[in-house]
Write a protein that holds these residues in place. Structure first.
Motif, PDB file in Angstrom:
ATOM      1  N   CYS A 118       2.853 -11.075  -1.782  1.00 19.98           N
ATOM      2  CA  CYS A 118       2.564 -12.494  -1.980  1.00 19.98           C
ATOM      3  C   CYS A 118       2.096 -12.714  -3.416  1.00 19.98           C
ATOM      4  O   CYS A 118       1.760 -11.771  -4.137  1.00 19.98           O
ATOM      5  N   ASP A 119       2.084 -13.970  -3.821  1.00 19.96           N
ATOM      6  CA  ASP A 119       1.596 -14.344  -5.147  1.00 19.96           C
ATOM      7  C   ASP A 119       0.071 -14.353  -5.094  1.00 19.96           C
ATOM      8  O   ASP A 119      -0.545 -15.296  -4.595  1.00 19.96           O
ATOM      9  N   THR A 120      -0.532 -13.307  -5.599  1.00 18.99           N
ATOM     10  CA  THR A 120      -1.988 -13.143  -5.489  1.00 18.99           C
ATOM     11  C   THR A 120      -2.763 -13.947  -6.523  1.00 18.99           C
ATOM     12  O   THR A 120      -3.994 -13.909  -6.529  1.00 18.99           O
ATOM     13  N   THR A 121      -2.060 -14.671  -7.405  1.00 17.09           N
ATOM     14  CA  THR A 121      -2.781 -15.512  -8.361  1.00 17.09           C
ATOM     15  C   THR A 121      -3.478 -16.673  -7.647  1.00 17.09           C
ATOM     16  O   THR A 121      -4.378 -17.289  -8.206  1.00 17.09           O
ATOM     17  N   SER A 150      -4.903 -12.193 -11.371  1.00 15.13           N
ATOM     18  CA  SER A 150      -5.485 -12.553 -10.081  1.00 15.13           C
ATOM     19  C   SER A 150      -7.003 -12.558 -10.175  1.00 15.13           C
ATOM     20  O   SER A 150      -7.594 -11.775 -10.932  1.00 15.13           O
ATOM     21  N   ASP A 151      -7.629 -13.424  -9.418  1.00 17.99           N
ATOM     22  CA  ASP A 151      -9.091 -13.530  -9.398  1.00 17.99           C
ATOM     23  C   ASP A 151      -9.639 -12.380  -8.547  1.00 17.99           C
ATOM     24  O   ASP A 151      -9.682 -12.461  -7.319  1.00 17.99           O
ATOM     25  N   ILE A 152     -10.044 -11.319  -9.211  1.00 18.25           N
ATOM     26  CA  ILE A 152     -10.461 -10.103  -8.503  1.00 18.25           C
ATOM     27  C   ILE A 152     -11.684 -10.353  -7.639  1.00 18.25           C
ATOM     28  O   ILE A 152     -11.757  -9.886  -6.489  1.00 18.25           O
ATOM     29  N   ALA A 153     -12.655 -11.093  -8.146  1.00 18.05           N
ATOM     30  CA  ALA A 153     -13.882 -11.348  -7.381  1.00 18.05           C
ATOM     31  C   ALA A 153     -13.581 -12.147  -6.118  1.00 18.05           C
ATOM     32  O   ALA A 153     -14.105 -11.843  -5.033  1.00 18.05           O
ATOM     33  N   PRO A 274      -1.782 -13.746 -21.259  1.00 16.27           N
ATOM     34  CA  PRO A 274      -2.995 -14.383 -20.735  1.00 16.27           C
ATOM     35  C   PRO A 274      -3.880 -15.021 -21.801  1.00 16.27           C
ATOM     36  O   PRO A 274      -4.696 -15.889 -21.476  1.00 16.27           O
ATOM     37  N   GLY A 275      -3.720 -14.591 -23.059  1.00 15.43           N
ATOM     38  CA  GLY A 275      -4.530 -15.161 -24.127  1.00 15.43           C
ATOM     39  C   GLY A 275      -4.081 -16.535 -24.580  1.00 15.43           C
ATOM     40  O   GLY A 275      -4.805 -17.221 -25.316  1.00 15.43           O
ATOM     41  N   LEU A 276      -2.911 -16.967 -24.161  1.00 18.30           N
ATOM     42  CA  LEU A 276      -2.406 -18.291 -24.512  1.00 18.30           C
ATOM     43  C   LEU A 276      -2.945 -19.334 -23.531  1.00 18.30           C
ATOM     44  O   LEU A 276      -2.977 -19.106 -22.321  1.00 18.30           O
ATOM     45  N   GLU A 277      -3.318 -20.495 -24.048  1.00 22.23           N
ATOM     46  CA  GLU A 277      -3.783 -21.564 -23.164  1.00 22.23           C
ATOM     47  C   GLU A 277      -2.684 -22.045 -22.234  1.00 22.23           C
ATOM     48  O   GLU A 277      -2.961 -22.612 -21.166  1.00 22.23           O
ATOM     49  N   SER A 278      -1.434 -21.802 -22.616  1.00 20.52           N
ATOM     50  CA  SER A 278      -0.310 -22.197 -21.773  1.00 20.52           C
ATOM     51  C   SER A 278      -0.136 -21.293 -20.559  1.00 20.52           C
ATOM     52  O   SER A 278       0.591 -21.641 -19.623  1.00 20.52           O
ATOM     53  N   HIS A 279      -0.778 -20.142 -20.555  1.00 24.46           N
ATOM     54  CA  HIS A 279      -0.657 -19.224 -19.418  1.00 24.46           C
ATOM     55  C   HIS A 279      -1.373 -19.833 -18.216  1.00 24.46           C
ATOM     56  O   HIS A 279      -2.531 -20.262 -18.323  1.00 24.46           O
ATOM     57  N   PRO A 280      -0.716 -19.893 -17.047  1.00 19.27           N
ATOM     58  CA  PRO A 280      -1.333 -20.557 -15.887  1.00 19.27           C
ATOM     59  C   PRO A 280      -2.628 -19.917 -15.405  1.00 19.27           C
ATOM     60  O   PRO A 280      -3.422 -20.569 -14.726  1.00 19.27           O
ATOM     61  N   ASN A 281      -2.842 -18.652 -15.740  1.00 11.20           N
ATOM     62  CA  ASN A 281      -4.069 -17.961 -15.300  1.00 11.20           C
ATOM     63  C   ASN A 281      -5.021 -17.698 -16.467  1.00 11.20           C
ATOM     64  O   ASN A 281      -5.865 -16.800 -16.386  1.00 11.20           O
ATOM     65  N   HIS A 282      -4.897 -18.476 -17.527  1.00  9.58           N
ATOM     66  CA  HIS A 282      -5.699 -18.250 -18.734  1.00  9.58           C
ATOM     67  C   HIS A 282      -7.202 -18.304 -18.443  1.00  9.58           C
ATOM     68  O   HIS A 282      -7.961 -17.453 -18.917  1.00  9.58           O
ATOM     69  N   GLU A 283      -7.634 -19.286 -17.668  1.00  7.56           N
ATOM     70  CA  GLU A 283      -9.062 -19.444 -17.406  1.00  7.56           C
ATOM     71  C   GLU A 283      -9.607 -18.286 -16.575  1.00  7.56           C
ATOM     72  O   GLU A 283     -10.734 -17.828 -16.796  1.00  7.56           O
ATOM     73  N   VAL A 284      -8.818 -17.797 -15.616  1.00  7.76           N
ATOM     74  CA  VAL A 284      -9.250 -16.638 -14.826  1.00  7.76           C
ATOM     75  C   VAL A 284      -9.363 -15.409 -15.719  1.00  7.76           C
ATOM     76  O   VAL A 284     -10.319 -14.632 -15.629  1.00  7.76           O
TER      77      VAL A 284
END
Length: 399
Positions: A118-121, A150-153, A274-284
């Motif tokens: 599954c998409d774990t993001t 993925s949000d590990i926590a 992941p370092g780009l703001e355009s990456h959908p998981n950038h904040e995570v």
């Protein structure tokens, strides 16, 4: 104490000679004073001082109870899966390394272990996918090759609520940028071939256990299965780890520059970093990684074909076309026909590994030189496209 200082001073000085570099104990067995009376070692499959130094070092870096070194990253993955039994289930990230997919599908599925992807993001996807048979959640974060984070926590909380283990492949981030055990993971694996070794000169794998109980199980599996890392490769991995913070800092800085450049090119439809703001998981990624976002980039070509990707990966000068990543020299590969070839095309494409996807491993070269290399390769790709005109009948002719 900084990570770099703690790392260097976690490597022991040899007590017998004072050697500042860990000696290579190239021996198969050890003389005993009497049966069972020895200096802590009896047979080299079970234990070796050079290997022990590496294992203790990685356990310290990852914050685990213990670590175990294996002959490859896949051997480390194999050891973790051997914690399960027939009838158990693994919930795994859909964008999974091709070698792990092959192991899961063609070895462990026929031995009675079920695997669902599954998409774990989205942590809710994990919660919805888990069943009463699920015993292990398998994450890569960032993933290979589309760098899903993925949000590990959050997923750790789900794992604990369902009484199953969480294992994170931390190869891309390394313990310099991310420590999954601190975020709640039970197990961490590394392809030591990549950033830990760092010089494209060895094959190695590491598995780290959070608890003493898991450590005892992994140690038993390591000894019983015998897929250990030899002393010379342990020595090389320790030597590589000594410069890990500097290499990660340099490659992370350069990768961000390269990723920003790639976003400006019309031949590139999307940049995965992941370092780009355009990456959908950038904040995570910002939340659970510290000190940078790593040295791996993936790009999706506007012309989403194997032919276009092949043209690009064979047109670079400094980026060398090769399997693997994390070395001093920059590499690139075409996952669809290389690292992820063992995954059926529909499955691969559904997870985001398109025909026109190219993965870059940023090395220690100057970022400006790498950008210039990619620019000329993309220019060649654009020129090759302009040389062809499609007639109304669909016939390909050279202009």
């Amino acid at each position: 104490m900084s990570v770099a200082t703690r790392l260097l001073h976690s490597i022991p000085v040899d007590e017998q000679t004072g050697a500042i570099a860990v000696p290579i104990y190239q021996t198969s067995t050890y003389v005993q004073e009497a049966p069972g009376v020895n200096k802590g070692f009896d047979y080299a499959r079970t234990g070796n001082p050079t290997r022990l130094a590496l294992e203790n070092l990685v356990a310290t870096l990852e914050g685990g109870h213990a670590a175990y070194a294996f002959a490859s990253g896949l051997a480390a993955i194999d050891a973790v899966v051997k914690l399960l039994s027939a009838g158990d289930q693994i919930v795994a990230i859909d964008d999974i390394y091709g070698g792990a997919f092959r192991l899961f599908e063609h070895v462990y599925r026929r031995l009675g272990i079920d695997i669902v992807y599954c998409d774990t993001t989205n942590a809710e996807n994990v919660a919805k996918t888990i069943t009463d048979k699920t015993k292990l959640i398998w994450l890569e974060s960032p993933s290979n090759p589309t760098l899903k984070v993925s949000d590990i926590a959050a997923i750790s909380a789900i794992a604990k609520a369902h009484n199953c283990l969480l294992c994170v492949d931390n190869t891309f981030a390394s313990p310099i940028l991310q420590r999954p055990i601190e975020l709640g993971a039970d197990l961490v694996v590394h392809s030591g071939t990549k950033y830990l070794g760092g010089h494209s000169d060895l094959i190695a794998g590491i598995a780290v256990a959070k608890t003493e109980e898991l450590a005892k199980e992994l140690k038993f599996i390591q000894n019983a299965s015998g897929g250990i890392l030899g002393p010379f490769d342990c020595f090389l991995t320790i030597r590589g780890i000594e410069t890990l913070p500097l290499r990660i800092e340099r490659t992370s800085t350069s990768a961000l520059e390269v990723a920003k450049f790639l976003e400006t090119r019309p031949e590139v439809a999307r940049v995965y970093y992941p370092g780009l703001e355009s990456h959908p998981n950038h904040e995570v990624a910002k939340k659970q990684q510290s000190g940078g976002f790593g040295g791996i980039i993936a790009l999706a070509l506007t012309e989403d074909t194997i032919e276009a990707a092949t043209k690009l990966v064979t047109s670079t000068k400094y980026f060398k076309l090769a399997e693997s990543l994390g070395g001093a020299k920059s590499l690139l590969c075409h996952p669809a026909t290389m690292t992820h070839k063992s995954i059926p095309a529909p499955t691969r494409q559904a997870s985001g590994v398109a025909d026109g996807l190219v993965r870059l491993s940023i090395g220690l070269e100057d970022a400006a030189d790498l950008i210039a290399d990619l620019a000329q390769a993309l220019d060649q790709l654009a020129a090759a496209k302009e040389e062809h005109v499609v007639t109304k009948e669909g016939e390909l002719v050279v202009a």
